[in-house]
Write an enzyme that holds these catalytic residues in place. Structure first.
Site, PDB file in Angstrom:
ATOM      1  N   LYS A  13       0.847  -1.387  -0.125  1.00  0.00           N
ATOM      2  CA  LYS A  13       0.012   0.005   0.121  1.00  0.00           C
ATOM      3  C   LYS A  13       0.916   1.138   0.178  1.00  0.00           C
ATOM      4  CE  LYS A  13      -1.787  -1.080   3.827  1.00  0.00           C
ATOM      5  NZ  LYS A  13      -0.987  -2.186   4.334  1.00  0.00           N
ATOM      6  N   ARG A  88      -9.025   1.206   9.662  1.00  0.00           N
ATOM      7  CA  ARG A  88      -8.378  -0.220   9.901  1.00  0.00           C
ATOM      8  C   ARG A  88      -9.492  -0.733  10.739  1.00  0.00           C
ATOM      9  NH1 ARG A  88      -2.637   0.587   9.358  1.00  0.00           N
ATOM     10  NH2 ARG A  88      -1.702  -1.391   9.576  1.00  0.00           N
ATOM     11  N   ARG A 127      11.980  -6.203   3.969  1.00  0.00           N
ATOM     12  CA  ARG A 127      11.688  -4.753   3.894  1.00  0.00           C
ATOM     13  C   ARG A 127      12.837  -3.999   4.700  1.00  0.00           C
ATOM     14  NH1 ARG A 127       6.170  -1.969   5.004  1.00  0.00           N
ATOM     15  NH2 ARG A 127       6.224  -2.943   6.955  1.00  0.00           N
ATOM     16  N   ARG A 160      12.047  -2.533  10.312  1.00  0.00           N
ATOM     17  CA  ARG A 160      11.300  -1.852  11.402  1.00  0.00           C
ATOM     18  C   ARG A 160      11.187  -2.834  12.496  1.00  0.00           C
ATOM     19  NH1 ARG A 160       5.965   0.090   8.029  1.00  0.00           N
ATOM     20  NH2 ARG A 160       4.815  -1.220   9.575  1.00  0.00           N
ATOM     21  N   ARG A 171       0.329  -9.159  13.580  1.00  0.00           N
ATOM     22  CA  ARG A 171      -0.364  -8.019  12.796  1.00  0.00           C
ATOM     23  C   ARG A 171      -1.212  -8.812  11.744  1.00  0.00           C
ATOM     24  NH1 ARG A 171       4.958  -5.567  10.193  1.00  0.00           N
ATOM     25  NH2 ARG A 171       3.698  -4.064   8.925  1.00  0.00           N
TER      26      ARG A 171
HETATM   27  P1  AP5 Z   1       5.085  -1.573   1.597  1.00  0.00           P
HETATM   28  O1  AP5 Z   1       4.697  -0.658   0.393  1.00  0.00           O
HETATM   29  O2  AP5 Z   1       5.796  -1.045   2.880  1.00  0.00           O
HETATM   30  O3  AP5 Z   1       3.902  -2.277   2.275  1.00  0.00           O
HETATM   31  P2  AP5 Z   1       2.405  -1.954   3.149  1.00  0.00           P
HETATM   32  O4  AP5 Z   1       1.340  -2.479   2.357  1.00  0.00           O
HETATM   33  O5  AP5 Z   1       2.592  -0.397   3.201  1.00  0.00           O
HETATM   34  O6  AP5 Z   1       2.863  -2.379   4.406  1.00  0.00           O
HETATM   35  P3  AP5 Z   1       2.932  -1.886   6.064  1.00  0.00           P
HETATM   36  O7  AP5 Z   1       3.572  -3.042   6.767  1.00  0.00           O
HETATM   37  O8  AP5 Z   1       3.618  -0.542   6.004  1.00  0.00           O
HETATM   38  O9  AP5 Z   1       1.505  -1.847   6.215  1.00  0.00           O
HETATM   39  P4  AP5 Z   1       0.831  -1.897   7.715  1.00  0.00           P
HETATM   40  O10 AP5 Z   1      -0.434  -1.691   7.461  1.00  0.00           O
HETATM   41  O11 AP5 Z   1       1.187  -3.094   8.522  1.00  0.00           O
HETATM   42  O12 AP5 Z   1       1.791  -0.966   8.648  1.00  0.00           O
HETATM   43  P5  AP5 Z   1       1.521   0.602   8.949  1.00  0.00           P
HETATM   44  O13 AP5 Z   1       2.881   1.488   8.914  1.00  0.00           O
HETATM   45  O14 AP5 Z   1       0.197   0.993   8.420  1.00  0.00           O
HETATM   46  O15 AP5 Z   1       5.836  -2.758   1.003  1.00  0.00           O
HETATM   47  C1  AP5 Z   1       6.417  -3.743   1.868  1.00  0.00           C
HETATM   48  C2  AP5 Z   1       7.802  -4.261   1.260  1.00  0.00           C
HETATM   49  O16 AP5 Z   1       7.402  -5.079   0.132  1.00  0.00           O
HETATM   50  C3  AP5 Z   1       8.828  -3.008   1.011  1.00  0.00           C
HETATM   51  O17 AP5 Z   1      10.128  -3.371   1.304  1.00  0.00           O
HETATM   52  C4  AP5 Z   1       8.445  -2.734  -0.479  1.00  0.00           C
HETATM   53  O18 AP5 Z   1       9.728  -2.519  -1.142  1.00  0.00           O
HETATM   54  C5  AP5 Z   1       8.156  -4.229  -1.024  1.00  0.00           C
HETATM   55  N1  AP5 Z   1       7.169  -4.230  -2.099  1.00  0.00           N
HETATM   56  C6  AP5 Z   1       6.244  -3.361  -2.109  1.00  0.00           C
HETATM   57  N2  AP5 Z   1       5.311  -3.667  -3.369  1.00  0.00           N
HETATM   58  C7  AP5 Z   1       6.086  -4.704  -3.919  1.00  0.00           C
HETATM   59  C8  AP5 Z   1       5.883  -5.573  -5.128  1.00  0.00           C
HETATM   60  N3  AP5 Z   1       4.706  -5.266  -6.155  1.00  0.00           N
HETATM   61  N4  AP5 Z   1       6.784  -6.770  -5.294  1.00  0.00           N
HETATM   62  C9  AP5 Z   1       7.932  -6.818  -4.523  1.00  0.00           C
HETATM   63  N5  AP5 Z   1       8.153  -6.215  -3.439  1.00  0.00           N
HETATM   64  C10 AP5 Z   1       7.263  -5.036  -3.164  1.00  0.00           C
HETATM   65  O19 AP5 Z   1       1.187   0.476  10.540  1.00  0.00           O
HETATM   66  C11 AP5 Z   1       2.203   0.098  11.387  1.00  0.00           C
HETATM   67  C12 AP5 Z   1       1.181  -0.028  13.000  1.00  0.00           C
HETATM   68  O20 AP5 Z   1       0.856   1.371  13.367  1.00  0.00           O
HETATM   69  C13 AP5 Z   1       0.078  -1.037  12.788  1.00  0.00           C
HETATM   70  O21 AP5 Z   1       0.480  -2.394  13.310  1.00  0.00           O
HETATM   71  C14 AP5 Z   1      -0.598  -0.349  14.392  1.00  0.00           C
HETATM   72  O22 AP5 Z   1       0.189  -0.805  15.430  1.00  0.00           O
HETATM   73  C15 AP5 Z   1      -0.328   0.970  13.763  1.00  0.00           C
HETATM   74  N6  AP5 Z   1      -1.424   1.769  12.989  1.00  0.00           N
HETATM   75  C16 AP5 Z   1      -1.298   2.217  11.641  1.00  0.00           C
HETATM   76  N7  AP5 Z   1      -2.493   2.608  11.261  1.00  0.00           N
HETATM   77  C17 AP5 Z   1      -3.357   2.430  12.268  1.00  0.00           C
HETATM   78  C18 AP5 Z   1      -4.922   2.697  12.470  1.00  0.00           C
HETATM   79  N8  AP5 Z   1      -5.368   2.982  11.330  1.00  0.00           N
HETATM   80  N9  AP5 Z   1      -5.420   2.238  13.463  1.00  0.00           N
HETATM   81  C19 AP5 Z   1      -4.605   1.549  14.498  1.00  0.00           C
HETATM   82  N10 AP5 Z   1      -3.515   1.260  14.437  1.00  0.00           N
HETATM   83  C20 AP5 Z   1      -2.626   1.749  13.255  1.00  0.00           C
END
Ligand code: AP5
Length: 218
Positions: A13, A88, A127, A160, A171
């Site tokens: 995403k 979420r 990552r 991370r 997660r």
């Molecule tokens: P990346 O693009 O970083 O993936 P992502 O979907 O953004 O993954 P995240 O882990 O950041 O999402 P998340 O929702 O768990 O974490 P968030 O930061 O929101 O890609 C991942 C990897 O794959 C990278 O290395 C990239 O290079 C590679 N890649 C990408 N596309 C690719 C492809 N097509 N082919 C190959 N490789 C590829 O949240 C973290 C924490 O914050 C949560 O656990 C929670 O505790 C808190 N939090 C955040 N938002 C909320 C909310 N709304 N409510 C409550 N808690 C929240």
């Protein structure tokens, strides 16, 4: 364009939101990035959030909703935004609808990123991020020119803390339990489009761009 990117951790995403943001000149609002910034700055909110993030749990709705409300109300978001990782939970989605209603606007589209679980785990485990400029790499799929060093600013890359295997499992479980109900929620509102987000970043972007309102997809 007012978009929500929905999908499990690691589906890509954030990577695609950065591209859409750059190509369509729309700000990205990532609650994960905002929370990590608060953790880095050791604010009160950041210290509270860290306890949940380190365990792979969701940060309480009240905390996250406040962060998004601040951003969505800023002039930079008046012409649109990409929400990455928010909402979420159903209460977050309901609050978002209310925020937008207050601004006399609404969402245009919710993109549901779908990738098989084993690929998600591979993407998360490999990552690496830059702690200075936040650029994201992958040891296998998007490696930096020099191993372990940010291409953009030369800082050493880090993994991370929530990308450790046990936290990834937690997660993914939390996603299934608390976030997947949003798929039906938004499908019921006729806003949801599914995206097969497996495959290389460029090919996913091509498919995604065709689903966006400016490309005439309905
Ligand atoms: P990346 O693009 O970083 O993936 P992502 O979907 O953004 O993954 P995240 O882990 O950041 O999402 P998340 O929702 O768990 O974490 P968030 O930061 O929101 O890609 C991942 C990897 O794959 C990278 O290395 C990239 O290079 C590679 N890649 C990408 N596309 C690719 C492809 N097509 N082919 C190959 N490789 C590829 O949240 C973290 C924490 O914050 C949560 O656990 C929670 O505790 C808190 N939090 C955040 N938002 C909320 C909310 N709304 N409510 C409550 N808690 C929240």
């Amino acid at each position: 364009m007012r978009l929500v990117f929905l999908g499990a951790p690691g589906v890509g995403k954030g990577t695609q939101a950065d591209r859409v943001s750059a190509n369509f000149n729309q700000p990205k609002i990532s609650t994960g990035d905002l929370l990590r910034e608060a953790v880095r700055n050791k604010t009160e909110l950041g210290q509270e959030a860290k306890r949940y993030m380190d365990q792979g749990q969701l940060v309480p709705d009240s905390v996250v909703i406040g962060l998004v409300r601040d951003r969505v109300g800023q002039p930079a978001c008046a012409r649109g935004f990409i929400l990455d990782g928010f909402p979420r939970t159903v209460p977050q989605a309901e609050e978002l609808a209310m925020m937008l209603h207050e601004c006399r606007t609404q969402l245009d589209r919710v993109v549901n990123f779908r990738v098989p679980r084993e690929q998600v785990v591979r993407r998360l485990s490999g990552r690496r991020s830059c702690p200075a400029c936040q650029t994201v790499f992958h040891v296998e799929f998007a490696p930096p020119a020099k191993s372990g060093v940010c291409d953009r600013c030369g800082q050493g890359l880090i993994q991370r803390s929530d990308d450790e295997p046990e936290t990834i499992e937690a997660r993914l479980r939390v996603y299934e339990e608390q976030t997947t109900p949003l798929v039906d929620y938004y499908r019921g509102k006729d806003l949801l489009v599914d995206l097969d987000a497996s495959g290389a970043v460029d090919s996913v972007y091509d498919k995604l761009a065709k689903l966006l309102p400016r490309h005439g997809a309905t």
